[in-house]
Design a protein around this motif. Sequence first.
Motif, PDB file in Angstrom:
ATOM      1  N   ASP A   1      -2.922   3.555   1.690  1.00 38.93           N
ATOM      2  CA  ASP A   1      -1.712   2.764   1.967  1.00 38.93           C
ATOM      3  C   ASP A   1      -0.588   3.309   1.083  1.00 38.93           C
ATOM      4  O   ASP A   1       0.235   4.117   1.543  1.00 38.93           O
ATOM      5  CB  ASP A   1      -2.006   1.285   1.688  1.00 38.93           C
ATOM      6  CG  ASP A   1      -0.768   0.403   1.715  1.00 38.93           C
ATOM      7  OD1 ASP A   1       0.285   0.851   2.201  1.00 38.93           O
ATOM      8  OD2 ASP A   1      -0.835  -0.759   1.242  1.00 38.93           O
TER       9      ASP A   1
ATOM     10  N   LYS B   1       2.342   1.047   8.323  1.00 41.07           N
ATOM     11  CA  LYS B   1       3.294  -0.061   8.161  1.00 41.07           C
ATOM     12  C   LYS B   1       4.662   0.503   8.561  1.00 41.07           C
ATOM     13  O   LYS B   1       5.249   1.292   7.810  1.00 41.07           O
ATOM     14  CB  LYS B   1       3.353  -0.501   6.703  1.00 41.07           C
ATOM     15  CG  LYS B   1       2.076  -1.177   6.172  1.00 41.07           C
ATOM     16  CD  LYS B   1       2.157  -1.308   4.658  1.00 41.07           C
ATOM     17  CE  LYS B   1       1.129  -2.263   4.094  1.00 41.07           C
ATOM     18  NZ  LYS B   1       1.092  -2.206   2.607  1.00 41.07           N
TER      19      LYS B   1
ATOM     20  N   LYS C   1      -4.628  -5.099  10.132  1.00 35.46           N
ATOM     21  CA  LYS C   1      -4.697  -5.973   8.953  1.00 35.46           C
ATOM     22  C   LYS C   1      -3.557  -6.964   9.069  1.00 35.46           C
ATOM     23  O   LYS C   1      -2.394  -6.586   8.981  1.00 35.46           O
ATOM     24  CB  LYS C   1      -4.555  -5.103   7.698  1.00 35.46           C
ATOM     25  CG  LYS C   1      -5.050  -5.782   6.442  1.00 35.46           C
ATOM     26  CD  LYS C   1      -5.087  -4.839   5.268  1.00 35.46           C
ATOM     27  CE  LYS C   1      -3.765  -4.760   4.574  1.00 35.46           C
ATOM     28  NZ  LYS C   1      -3.869  -4.447   3.135  1.00 35.46           N
TER      29      LYS C   1
ATOM     30  N   GLU D   1      -9.288   0.015   0.922  1.00 32.64           N
ATOM     31  CA  GLU D   1      -7.912   0.534   0.897  1.00 32.64           C
ATOM     32  C   GLU D   1      -7.470   0.776  -0.548  1.00 32.64           C
ATOM     33  O   GLU D   1      -7.789  -0.025  -1.440  1.00 32.64           O
ATOM     34  CB  GLU D   1      -7.017  -0.507   1.572  1.00 32.64           C
ATOM     35  CG  GLU D   1      -5.557  -0.143   1.691  1.00 32.64           C
ATOM     36  CD  GLU D   1      -4.791  -1.290   2.351  1.00 32.64           C
ATOM     37  OE1 GLU D   1      -5.306  -1.897   3.307  1.00 32.64           O
ATOM     38  OE2 GLU D   1      -3.676  -1.589   1.890  1.00 32.64           O
TER      39      GLU D   1
ATOM     40  N   HIS E   1      -0.002 -10.371  -5.155  1.00 28.83           N
ATOM     41  CA  HIS E   1       0.216 -11.433  -4.172  1.00 28.83           C
ATOM     42  C   HIS E   1      -0.083 -12.818  -4.724  1.00 28.83           C
ATOM     43  O   HIS E   1       0.217 -13.828  -4.082  1.00 28.83           O
ATOM     44  CB  HIS E   1      -0.632 -11.197  -2.918  1.00 28.83           C
ATOM     45  CG  HIS E   1      -0.247  -9.943  -2.192  1.00 28.83           C
ATOM     46  ND1 HIS E   1      -0.996  -9.393  -1.197  1.00 28.83           N
ATOM     47  CD2 HIS E   1       0.831  -9.132  -2.342  1.00 28.83           C
ATOM     48  CE1 HIS E   1      -0.406  -8.293  -0.746  1.00 28.83           C
ATOM     49  NE2 HIS E   1       0.696  -8.112  -1.439  1.00 28.83           N
TER      50      HIS E   1
ATOM     51  N   ASP F   1      -8.694  -4.412  -0.224  1.00 30.61           N
ATOM     52  CA  ASP F   1      -7.539  -3.611  -0.627  1.00 30.61           C
ATOM     53  C   ASP F   1      -7.481  -3.719  -2.149  1.00 30.61           C
ATOM     54  O   ASP F   1      -7.099  -4.774  -2.685  1.00 30.61           O
ATOM     55  CB  ASP F   1      -6.242  -4.123   0.007  1.00 30.61           C
ATOM     56  CG  ASP F   1      -5.035  -3.271  -0.407  1.00 30.61           C
ATOM     57  OD1 ASP F   1      -5.231  -2.296  -1.172  1.00 30.61           O
ATOM     58  OD2 ASP F   1      -3.915  -3.576   0.023  1.00 30.61           O
TER      59      ASP F   1
ATOM     60  N   SER G   1      -0.817  -2.462   9.948  1.00 27.33           N
ATOM     61  CA  SER G   1      -0.798  -3.544   8.951  1.00 27.33           C
ATOM     62  C   SER G   1       0.509  -4.328   8.884  1.00 27.33           C
ATOM     63  O   SER G   1       1.594  -3.775   9.059  1.00 27.33           O
ATOM     64  CB  SER G   1      -1.070  -2.945   7.569  1.00 27.33           C
ATOM     65  OG  SER G   1      -0.950  -3.917   6.557  1.00 27.33           O
ATOM     66  N   HIS G   2       0.339  -5.597   8.553  1.00 25.68           N
ATOM     67  CA  HIS G   2       1.453  -6.466   8.155  1.00 25.68           C
ATOM     68  C   HIS G   2       1.879  -6.147   6.722  1.00 25.68           C
ATOM     69  O   HIS G   2       1.306  -5.265   6.082  1.00 25.68           O
ATOM     70  CB  HIS G   2       1.009  -7.937   8.246  1.00 25.68           C
ATOM     71  CG  HIS G   2      -0.086  -8.325   7.286  1.00 25.68           C
ATOM     72  ND1 HIS G   2      -0.404  -9.627   6.986  1.00 25.68           N
ATOM     73  CD2 HIS G   2      -0.959  -7.575   6.546  1.00 25.68           C
ATOM     74  CE1 HIS G   2      -1.382  -9.668   6.119  1.00 25.68           C
ATOM     75  NE2 HIS G   2      -1.748  -8.451   5.839  1.00 25.68           N
ATOM     76  N   ARG G   3       2.885  -6.874   6.217  1.00 25.02           N
ATOM     77  CA  ARG G   3       3.262  -6.842   4.810  1.00 25.02           C
ATOM     78  C   ARG G   3       3.028  -8.235   4.220  1.00 25.02           C
ATOM     79  O   ARG G   3       2.850  -9.205   4.952  1.00 25.02           O
ATOM     80  CB  ARG G   3       4.748  -6.472   4.626  1.00 25.02           C
ATOM     81  CG  ARG G   3       5.187  -5.151   5.188  1.00 25.02           C
ATOM     82  CD  ARG G   3       4.400  -3.949   4.703  1.00 25.02           C
ATOM     83  NE  ARG G   3       4.304  -3.777   3.275  1.00 25.02           N
ATOM     84  CZ  ARG G   3       4.861  -2.794   2.563  1.00 25.02           C
ATOM     85  NH1 ARG G   3       5.594  -1.895   3.201  1.00 25.02           N
ATOM     86  NH2 ARG G   3       4.673  -2.676   1.269  1.00 25.02           N
TER      87      ARG G   3
ATOM     88  N   SER H   1       8.423  -7.282   4.514  1.00 24.80           N
ATOM     89  CA  SER H   1       8.766  -6.804   3.171  1.00 24.80           C
ATOM     90  C   SER H   1       7.529  -6.841   2.273  1.00 24.80           C
ATOM     91  O   SER H   1       6.785  -7.826   2.278  1.00 24.80           O
ATOM     92  CB  SER H   1       9.855  -7.720   2.606  1.00 24.80           C
ATOM     93  OG  SER H   1      10.151  -7.354   1.290  1.00 24.80           O
ATOM     94  N   GLY H   2       7.322  -5.779   1.520  1.00 26.27           N
ATOM     95  CA  GLY H   2       6.145  -5.709   0.652  1.00 26.27           C
ATOM     96  C   GLY H   2       6.409  -6.257  -0.740  1.00 26.27           C
ATOM     97  O   GLY H   2       7.559  -6.392  -1.167  1.00 26.27           O
TER      98      GLY H   2
ATOM     99  N   GLU I   1      -7.011  -7.775  -2.338  1.00 26.90           N
ATOM    100  CA  GLU I   1      -7.412  -8.434  -1.086  1.00 26.90           C
ATOM    101  C   GLU I   1      -8.902  -8.260  -0.805  1.00 26.90           C
ATOM    102  O   GLU I   1      -9.419  -7.133  -0.868  1.00 26.90           O
ATOM    103  CB  GLU I   1      -6.634  -7.831   0.100  1.00 26.90           C
ATOM    104  CG  GLU I   1      -5.134  -8.029  -0.013  1.00 26.90           C
ATOM    105  CD  GLU I   1      -4.341  -7.198   0.998  1.00 26.90           C
ATOM    106  OE1 GLU I   1      -4.887  -6.866   2.069  1.00 26.90           O
ATOM    107  OE2 GLU I   1      -3.186  -6.867   0.692  1.00 26.90           O
TER     108      GLU I   1
ATOM    109  N   GLU J   1      -0.317 -14.019   1.394  1.00 20.24           N
ATOM    110  CA  GLU J   1      -0.801 -13.747   2.751  1.00 20.24           C
ATOM    111  C   GLU J   1      -1.742 -14.837   3.255  1.00 20.24           C
ATOM    112  O   GLU J   1      -2.466 -14.625   4.234  1.00 20.24           O
ATOM    113  CB  GLU J   1      -1.503 -12.381   2.788  1.00 20.24           C
ATOM    114  CG  GLU J   1      -0.533 -11.234   2.512  1.00 20.24           C
ATOM    115  CD  GLU J   1      -1.205  -9.872   2.511  1.00 20.24           C
ATOM    116  OE1 GLU J   1      -2.448  -9.798   2.595  1.00 20.24           O
ATOM    117  OE2 GLU J   1      -0.468  -8.872   2.420  1.00 20.24           O
TER     118      GLU J   1
ATOM    119  N   THR K   1       4.573  -2.656  -3.275  1.00 26.51           N
ATOM    120  CA  THR K   1       5.098  -1.523  -2.505  1.00 26.51           C
ATOM    121  C   THR K   1       4.727  -0.184  -3.147  1.00 26.51           C
ATOM    122  O   THR K   1       4.649  -0.081  -4.371  1.00 26.51           O
ATOM    123  CB  THR K   1       6.634  -1.607  -2.411  1.00 26.51           C
ATOM    124  OG1 THR K   1       7.124  -1.926  -3.705  1.00 26.51           O
ATOM    125  CG2 THR K   1       7.074  -2.670  -1.444  1.00 26.51           C
TER     126      THR K   1
HETATM  127  C1  LIG Z   1       0.020  -5.731   2.754  1.00 24.13           C
HETATM  128  C2  LIG Z   1       0.045  -5.250   1.517  1.00 24.13           C
HETATM  129  O1  LIG Z   1       0.854  -5.762   0.569  1.00 24.13           O
HETATM  130  P1  LIG Z   1       2.418  -5.508   0.441  1.00 24.13           P
HETATM  131  O2  LIG Z   1       3.011  -5.836   1.755  1.00 24.13           O
HETATM  132  O3  LIG Z   1       2.802  -6.444  -0.662  1.00 24.13           O
HETATM  133  O4  LIG Z   1       2.568  -4.057   0.089  1.00 24.13           O
HETATM  134  C3  LIG Z   1      -0.795  -4.121   1.120  1.00 24.13           C
HETATM  135  O5  LIG Z   1      -0.751  -3.696  -0.031  1.00 24.13           O
HETATM  136  O6  LIG Z   1      -1.527  -3.598   1.935  1.00 24.13           O
END
Ligand SMILES: C=C(OP(=O)(O)O)C(=O)O
Length: 403
Positions: free
Chosen positions: A304, A329, A380, A277, A148, A234, A356-358, A39-40, A157, A198, A43
């Motif tokens: 992204d 994602k 990522k 990013e 974050h 990012d 990528s992860h979230r 979950s982001g 990031e 993260e 987002t």
């Molecule tokens: C991993 C990220 O954050 P989020 O999952 O909060 O979108 C991102 O922005 O790349």
Amino acid sequence: MTLIASVSLRRVLDSRGNPTVEADVLTESGGFGRAAAPSGASTGEYEAIELPPGEAIAAARQHAVPRLVDSVHAGNQRDVDAALHGADGTDDFSEIGANSAVAVSMAAAKAGADVLGAPLFQHLGGTFRDADRSFPVPLGNVVGGGEHAKEATHIQEFLAAPVGAPSVSEAAFANAAVHEAVGDLLDERGVPAGKGDEGAWAPGIDDAEAFELVEEATDRVADEVGFEVRFGLDVAASELWDADAGVYRYGDRERTPDEQIDYVADLVDEYDLAYVEDPLEEDDFDGFAELTERVGDRTLICGDDLFVTNVERLERGIDVGAGNSILIKPNQIGTLSDAFDAVELAQRNGLDAVVSHRSGETEDTTIAHLAVATDVPFIKTGAVGGERTAKLNELIRIAEEAV
Ligand SMILES: C=C(OP(=O)(O)O)C(=O)O
Ligand SMILES: [Mg+2]
């Protein structure tokens, strides 16, 4: 053999302690797969819709499960994902939730792999995949702020990028070492720092100081390990964008879109950034194109929030030259098939895909397999923290063929 016999869904905890959707898929021959939706927090506006997990689960039980059980083979991912789209009936998964969809999609892939007795990356990517020959370089978040971690850096990031690492294991340990070195440098300066969502340090310093710290930490670790360790960003610029005023806000400092492009282009050259990013907000295809024109020969400009793993938005980007890279994602688009389509469209057009992860994660390791299956140059997935190291450790196992 891979005919789906049952699908069950439940609410589990994610790394922020929020509920998320977990799915189990069982096949008639006993193949089993389990996966959970991430979950982001920052987002993108154009992502597929994440419903509250309870609602997503109820809707998936009502609409998707009856279409899958006794009808669809888990080993045929396109059929599984077509059934999910058919059950949902919208173009953004707003009926069953992209969180339910992606959990079922990934769990089915794992069940299919289980029946075949193949590792997931091989089931998804084919038998010629060899994680030892070409592995995705992990980008590790070592300093972060934005959505974050409040009261930390404006840039979301700062990512260690061990581009010269001879193996995925050495790359992952290099990122952990950069994370530790940043912690030591903060300590030496008497700067207290907790960690963001993260696992990155989230100190109350300005972006300029963060650049200086991360540069020193990556240089230090590069000297120790004897291979090239660069870093990337990012920016998550949509979160800084004030649409009414038409400026990016870094606290009291404002930048117009032109100034933002100049700022990022200068950063690329000053810090030899390997990766940037979302340097601009999610609707600025032209700004992405201009920045890519200026620095795309020496760094990755990755979309992204701009692309949200969506082939239509990616096509638009390709048409105007917006970016030379796309972040992938699976939960942004809802199924593995859609994520694969985005990777393939990118690769056919000379763009690099980055899996990528979230920020909200679980111990699920599907993205490690996806990155190897699609042969992407980067993944990522953070540097430290259990839900981050779950993916890194799986990559180490994949490279050793120990999955
Ligand atoms: C991993 C990220 O954050 P989020 O999952 O909060 O979108 C991102 O922005 O790349
Ligand atoms: Mg991002």
